[in-house]
Design a protein around this motif. Structure first.
Motif, PDB file in Angstrom:
ATOM      1  N   THR A 550     -27.394 -11.198 -17.286  1.00  0.00           N
ATOM      2  CA  THR A 550     -26.459 -12.318 -17.394  1.00  0.00           C
ATOM      3  C   THR A 550     -25.593 -12.361 -16.147  1.00  0.00           C
ATOM      4  O   THR A 550     -24.909 -11.397 -15.814  1.00  0.00           O
ATOM      5  CB  THR A 550     -25.579 -12.165 -18.642  1.00  0.00           C
ATOM      6  OG1 THR A 550     -26.416 -12.168 -19.807  1.00  0.00           O
ATOM      7  CG2 THR A 550     -24.574 -13.313 -18.737  1.00  0.00           C
ATOM      8  N   ILE A 551     -25.644 -13.501 -15.466  1.00  0.00           N
ATOM      9  CA  ILE A 551     -24.861 -13.660 -14.237  1.00  0.00           C
ATOM     10  C   ILE A 551     -23.685 -14.604 -14.438  1.00  0.00           C
ATOM     11  O   ILE A 551     -22.763 -14.625 -13.621  1.00  0.00           O
ATOM     12  CB  ILE A 551     -25.748 -14.158 -13.082  1.00  0.00           C
ATOM     13  CG1 ILE A 551     -26.387 -15.502 -13.442  1.00  0.00           C
ATOM     14  CG2 ILE A 551     -26.794 -13.136 -12.727  1.00  0.00           C
ATOM     15  CD1 ILE A 551     -27.162 -16.128 -12.298  1.00  0.00           C
ATOM     16  N   GLN A 552     -23.713 -15.410 -15.504  1.00  0.00           N
ATOM     17  CA  GLN A 552     -22.605 -16.319 -15.795  1.00  0.00           C
ATOM     18  C   GLN A 552     -22.504 -16.486 -17.304  1.00  0.00           C
ATOM     19  O   GLN A 552     -23.508 -16.376 -18.026  1.00  0.00           O
ATOM     20  CB  GLN A 552     -22.801 -17.699 -15.148  1.00  0.00           C
ATOM     21  CG  GLN A 552     -22.749 -17.718 -13.635  1.00  0.00           C
ATOM     22  CD  GLN A 552     -22.917 -19.115 -13.083  1.00  0.00           C
ATOM     23  OE1 GLN A 552     -22.804 -20.107 -13.834  1.00  0.00           O
ATOM     24  NE2 GLN A 552     -23.183 -19.234 -11.800  1.00  0.00           N
ATOM     25  N   GLN A 553     -21.292 -16.789 -17.760  1.00  0.00           N
ATOM     26  CA  GLN A 553     -21.055 -17.154 -19.156  1.00  0.00           C
ATOM     27  C   GLN A 553     -20.301 -18.470 -19.186  1.00  0.00           C
ATOM     28  O   GLN A 553     -19.297 -18.622 -18.483  1.00  0.00           O
ATOM     29  CB  GLN A 553     -20.274 -16.062 -19.889  1.00  0.00           C
ATOM     30  CG  GLN A 553     -21.078 -14.778 -20.103  1.00  0.00           C
ATOM     31  CD  GLN A 553     -20.314 -13.748 -20.905  1.00  0.00           C
ATOM     32  OE1 GLN A 553     -19.090 -13.679 -20.824  1.00  0.00           O
ATOM     33  NE2 GLN A 553     -21.026 -12.938 -21.679  1.00  0.00           N
ATOM     34  N   LYS A 554     -20.807 -19.400 -19.984  1.00  0.00           N
ATOM     35  CA  LYS A 554     -20.252 -20.745 -20.015  1.00  0.00           C
ATOM     36  C   LYS A 554     -19.798 -21.086 -21.427  1.00  0.00           C
ATOM     37  O   LYS A 554     -20.374 -20.604 -22.412  1.00  0.00           O
ATOM     38  CB  LYS A 554     -21.292 -21.776 -19.546  1.00  0.00           C
ATOM     39  CG  LYS A 554     -21.662 -21.652 -18.070  1.00  0.00           C
ATOM     40  CD  LYS A 554     -20.475 -22.002 -17.193  1.00  0.00           C
ATOM     41  CE  LYS A 554     -20.793 -21.875 -15.732  1.00  0.00           C
ATOM     42  NZ  LYS A 554     -19.642 -22.229 -14.889  1.00  0.00           N
ATOM     43  N   PRO A 555     -18.743 -21.940 -21.541  1.00  0.00           N
ATOM     44  CA  PRO A 555     -18.280 -22.331 -22.871  1.00  0.00           C
ATOM     45  C   PRO A 555     -19.256 -23.296 -23.527  1.00  0.00           C
ATOM     46  O   PRO A 555     -20.200 -23.794 -22.910  1.00  0.00           O
ATOM     47  CB  PRO A 555     -16.935 -23.009 -22.572  1.00  0.00           C
ATOM     48  CG  PRO A 555     -17.072 -23.514 -21.173  1.00  0.00           C
ATOM     49  CD  PRO A 555     -17.921 -22.514 -20.467  1.00  0.00           C
TER      50      PRO A 555
END
Length: 707
Positions: A550-555
Motif C-alpha cells: 500500500t502506497i496511498q490511502q484515500k477516503p
C-alpha cells in the motif's frame, strides 16, 4: 656566326618544349576558383574585410572583380603592372597576390554583390559570387507617433522610428509583446508601422526591435486610443416596471469610453448629479419624483456627447409579490395558499382554476381532496390591485422516481456508519418511511432517522451484518408514492482506469464504485520496481517493494489519485483495494505500467538476419550426410554370410575371402540392419536370433563349402 646559329637552335628547342608542356598541361588541367571566405560576408564599417579566394589549374590568370555587374578591379596575377582599380575605389580596394579582394576601412556604402572572374588562355574561365554586407552599430533609436490624437475611427495611424546612426538588417514590430506582420489591419513599411482603421483594441504598448549581426536596440511607445461614449445602458435597481412610494431606487448610466467619461443626470431641467460613475441614488421616493430622467455623457478628449432617457414610475402598492404554496393535510388532502399582504387597498386574490367564486383579500386558502386531476396541474393565483395585476403559480406533483444515495464512514467508536439518503422531487414535500426485512424501522441505537425523514443511518461493527440486510424507503405525499429497495453491497470497484503522463513518471488512477457499495476508504497498492522518493531538494531514496504494498490511502469520497516519481524504464503493477473499516473488498483489475512486452527491435532484426544463414547451414549438413551415406553404400557392396565355426578354426580370419553380396536396404520406420555375424564371436547357443537365410550367389561366382 656558328654560336649564333647554335643559340637559335637552342631557343627553338626550348620554345617547342615549353609549347609542348603547355599544350599537354592544357589538355589535362582546368582553371578553378575556390572560395576561402563565406559566400556572404558581414562586418562592421571601418574594419578591413577580405573576400578571400584561391585558384588551381593555371598560373597567373587574368583577374577581374565586379561590383553589381560592373568591373572595379582588373589585373593579371603576378604581373609587374599594378592592378587597374576603379578611381573612385582606390582608397578602399586592394588586390592580394592570390587574387583576393581586400577592403581597407570599408565604408557602409560598399555593401553589394561582388563577383570574381579568372581567365587563362586555353584553360577556360571560372568565377565565384560573394555578398558583402557592411553594418554600423545601431544607436539612439526613438519611436514616435503623429501629432494627431489616436481617436477611434481614423483611417491610418502611423508609428515611425528614427535613429542617430546604424544599419538595419531586420526590424520587428510588437504589440503587447506579440509580433505584428502585414495584414488587413497592420502595414509594416521601411521605417514605420501603419495601423489601418484604428479602434479601441489598438490601445497598448508598441515596440520595434532593430537588429544587425553586431547590435540590437528596442524602442517602445504607449498608444492610447480615445473612443466613446458608446450607446448608454440605463438600469434601475431594483429593476421594476414601477416603484412603491418609500422605496429606494438607484439609476445607473454606463457607457464605454476612454478617457473616463463625465456623466450628468438631468430631471425637469435641473442637474441632479455630476459624477463619473454615472449612478443616481433616490431614497424614499414619492409619487412627485416620477417622470423622465436624462443621462448626458461627455468625452473630455474628443468632445463627443451622447444622451439617453429613462422613465421612472412610482406608485403605492402592496410590497413584494404574491406567494403561492401547497401543503399536505393529513396526507390525503391538498391545501392551496396565496398571500400578498399590505397595500392600499389590499389585493384581491383568487384561484380561477379551482374556484372562480371564492376570493380573499391579502390571503386565500383552499383545501381540496387529493386526486389524479391535480397531479401535475399548474394552479395560478390571480392578484388584482388597482395599480398592478400580479400572479404566482404552484404545481402539486406526486413523488418522482429517484435513486438512493449510500455513504459510509467510521465513527469515534470504530463502528461503520452507513447513511442511506432517499429524496424524491414532489410537491408538497414527500414524507419518507423506512423498513427492513424485519419490518418498519424506528429511531434507536442501531438506526437513526433524520428529522425530515429523508436519511437513515445504520451503525454496526461488521460489514458482514450490513450486507446481509435489505432496506426499503418509501416517499409519499397525498398524490402518490415511490418505493426503492436497497441491498447493501460489500466494498467493491465497478470500474478503474490508469492514465500515464507523456514521460511515464506520473500516473493517474481513477475508479468508480457501485451505488450501493459500502466503502469507507481505499488502499492504493503497487507491485514492481523501486519507487523513487525525493528527500529535500536533491537527494533521492528508493523503496524496494516485494509483492503488493500500500502506497496511498484515500477516503471514501475519493475517485482518483496521482502516483509520482516512477521510473519509465521499469514495470509496475497497480490496483485499488476498497475497504469497509478493516475489511478489504475485491481488488480492482491490475493495471500494468512500463515498457511493452516482446522482443526488441534489435533482437527481431538479428533473428531475421539469422534465418537465411540457418537454412544454408541445414542444406550443407544435409548434403554432407547424403554424401557420407552414398560413399558408405558404395563401399559395402559385398554380400556377407555367417562363417561356420569350423571354418573359423581352420582358416585364419585374415585369409578368408568373402564373396560379394548385395547390401540390404534399410527397412521403413527406421529399423536397423540384421547383425553382422562375421564380427560377432558368440557361440550358437548365445545367439538370440535366427541366422539370415542363405542367398544363392550369381552363376559366375564359385562357392566353397567346407564340411
Amino acid at each position: 656566326m656558328k654560336r649564333l646559329k647554335e643559340f637559335r637552335q637552342t631557343c627553338r628547342s626550348a620554345f617547342l618544349t615549353v609549347l609542348f608542356v603547355s599544350t599537354l598541361q592544357g589538355a589535362n588541367s582546368k582553371l578553378l576558383i575556390s572560395s576561402v571566405s563565406p559566400d556572404v560576408v558581414k562586418d562592421l564599417a571601418g574594419n578591413n574585410v577580405t573576400l578571400a579566394v584561391s585558384f588551381t589549374g593555371a598560373s597567373n590568370p587574368t583577374l577581374t572583380w565586379f561590383r553589381d555587374g560592373l568591373p572595379v578591379v582588373t589585373w593579371t596575377i603576378n604581373s609587374v603592372s599594378p592592378p587597374d582599380i576603379d578611381p573612385n575605389s582606390k582608397d578602399v580596394l586592394h588586390v592580394e597576390k592570390n587574387g583576393s579582394l581586400t577592403f581597407i576601412k570599408v565604408p557602409v556604402n560598399y555593401s553589394s554583390n561582388y563577383r570574381v572572374e579568372m581567365t587563362k588562355s586555353g584553360l577556360g574561365t571560372d568565377s565565384h559570387q560573394f555578398t558583402l554586407q557592411i553594418f554600423e552599430m545601431i544607436q539612439s533609436v526613438t519611436l514616435n507617433t503623429p501629432p494627431i490624437r489616436a481617436k477611434e475611427g481614423i483611417d491610418q495611424f502611423t508609428l515611425q522610428y528614427s535613429m542617430l546612426r546604424g544599419v538595419i538588417e531586420q526590424q520587428t514590430w510588437f504589440f503587447n509583446s506579440k509580433v505584428l506582420k502585414n495584414s488587413s489591419h497592420y502595414l509594416v513599411q521601411e521605417t514605420s508601422l501603419v495601423i489601418l482603421g484604428l479602434n479601441r483594441n489598438d490601445t497598448g504598448l508598441y515596440s520595434v526591435r532593430l537588429t544587425n549581426p553586431f547590435s540590437n536596440v528596442t524602442a517602445q511607445k504607449e498608444v492610447i486610443v480615445f473612443y466613446g461614449p458608446d450607446e448608454p445602458i440605463l438600469k434601475a435597481t431594483p429593476e421594476k416596471s414601477f416603484y412603491v412610494a418609500g422605496d429606494s431606487v438607484s439609476l445607473s448610466c454606463q457607457s464605454e469610453g476612454t478617457p473616463q467619461l463625465t456623466v450628468e443626470w438631468i430631471f425637469n431641467g435641473q442637474i441632479l448629479s455630476m459624477d463619473s460613475n454615472g449612478v443616481l441614488d433616490l431614497k424614499n421616493v414619492q409619487t412627485n419624483q416620477g417622470g423622465v430622467y436624462t443621462c448626458s455623457l461627455l468625452n473630455p478628449m474628443t468632445n463627443e456627447k451622447r444622451e439617453k432617457n429613462v422613465t421612472l414610475n412610482i406608485y403605492e402598492r402592496p410590497p413584494g409579490s404574491p406567494v403561492c404554496s401547497v401543503l399536505s393535510v393529513n396526507n390525503d388532502s391538498l391545501l392551496y395558499e396565496c398571500d400578498w399582504m399590505g397595500g392600499t387597498p389590499p389585493a384581491s386574490l383568487s384561484f380561477p382554476a379551482l374556484s372562480s367564486a371564492i376570493t380573499g383579500e391579502g390571503n386565500l386558502s383552499l383545501t381540496f381532496p387529493a386526486s389524479t386531476n391535480l397531479n401535475g396541474k399548474t394552479v395560478t393565483c390571480q392578484a388584482d390591485h388597482p395599480i398592478q395585476q400580479n400572479t404566482c403559480n404552484i404545481t402539486a406533483r406526486n413523488p418522482k422516481v429517484f435513486l438512493p444515495e449510500v455513504r459510509a464512514t467510521v465513527d469515534v467508536d470504530s463502528k461503520i456508519v452507513v447513511s442511506i439518503l432517499c429524496v424524491s422531487e414532489a410537491s408538497p414535500q414527500a414524507v419518507v418511511s423506512w423498513s427492513n426485512d424485519s419490518g418498519a424501522i424506528a429511531n434507536g441505537t442501531a438506526y437513526q432517522i433524520s428529522s425530515d425523514t429523508t436519511e437513515l443511518k445504520i451503525r454496526d461493527n461488521s460489514i458482514s451484518n450490513l450486507i446481509l440486510q435489505n432496506f426499503t424507503c418509501t416517499c409519499r405525499n397525498p398524490l402518490g408514492s415511490q418505493t426503492r429497495r436497497i441491498q447493501l453491497q460489500g466494498p467493491s470497484i465497478s470500474d478503474s482506469r490508469v492514465f500515464p503522463n507523456q514521460d511515464g513518471t506520473i500516473i493517474t488512477l481513477t475508479w468508480e464504485v457501485p451505488p450501493t457499495s459500502v466503502v469507507t476508504g481505499f488502499d492504493i497498492q503497487m507491485k514492481g520496481a523501486n519507487l523513487i522518493i525525493k528527500k529535500g531538494n536533491t537527494s533521492q531514496a528508493k523503496i524496494t517493494l516485494d509483492g503488493y504494498h500500500t502506497i496511498q490511502q484515500k477516503p471514501a469520497s475519493a475517485r482518483s489519485t496521482d502516483v509520482f516519481t516512477l521510473d519509465p524504464k521499469q514495470t509496475y503493477l497497480f490496483r485499488i483495494i476498497p475497504k469497509a473499516r478493516l475489511a478489504d473488498g475485491v481488488p480492482s483489475v491490475v493495471h500494468r505500467i512500463g515498457p511493452p512486452d516482446g522482443l526488441s527491435g534489435p533482437a527481431i532484426a538479428g533473428i531475421a538476419a539469422g534465418i537465411p544463414c540457418s537454412i544454408l547451414a541445414i542444406i550443407l549438413v544435409g548434403g554432407l550426410i547424403f554424401l557420407i551415406i552414398y560413399l558408405k553404400r558404395n563401399r559395402s557392396h559385398q554380400t556377407k554370410y555367417p562363417v561356420p565355426r569350423t571354418t573359423e578354426k581352420a582358416i585364419p580370419p585374415a585369409k578368408i575371402n568373402h564373396p560379394e553380396i548385395i547390401p540390404h536396404k534399410p527397412l521403413a520406420g527406421g529399423l536397423k540392419f540384421f547383425p553382422d555375424y562375421n564380427s560377432l564371436h558368440q557361440s550358437l547357443s548365445d545367439r538370440s536370433v535366427a541366422l539370415p537365410a542363405f542367398v544363392p550367389p550369381p552363376p559366375h561366382v564359385r562357392v566353397a563349402t567346407t564340411v
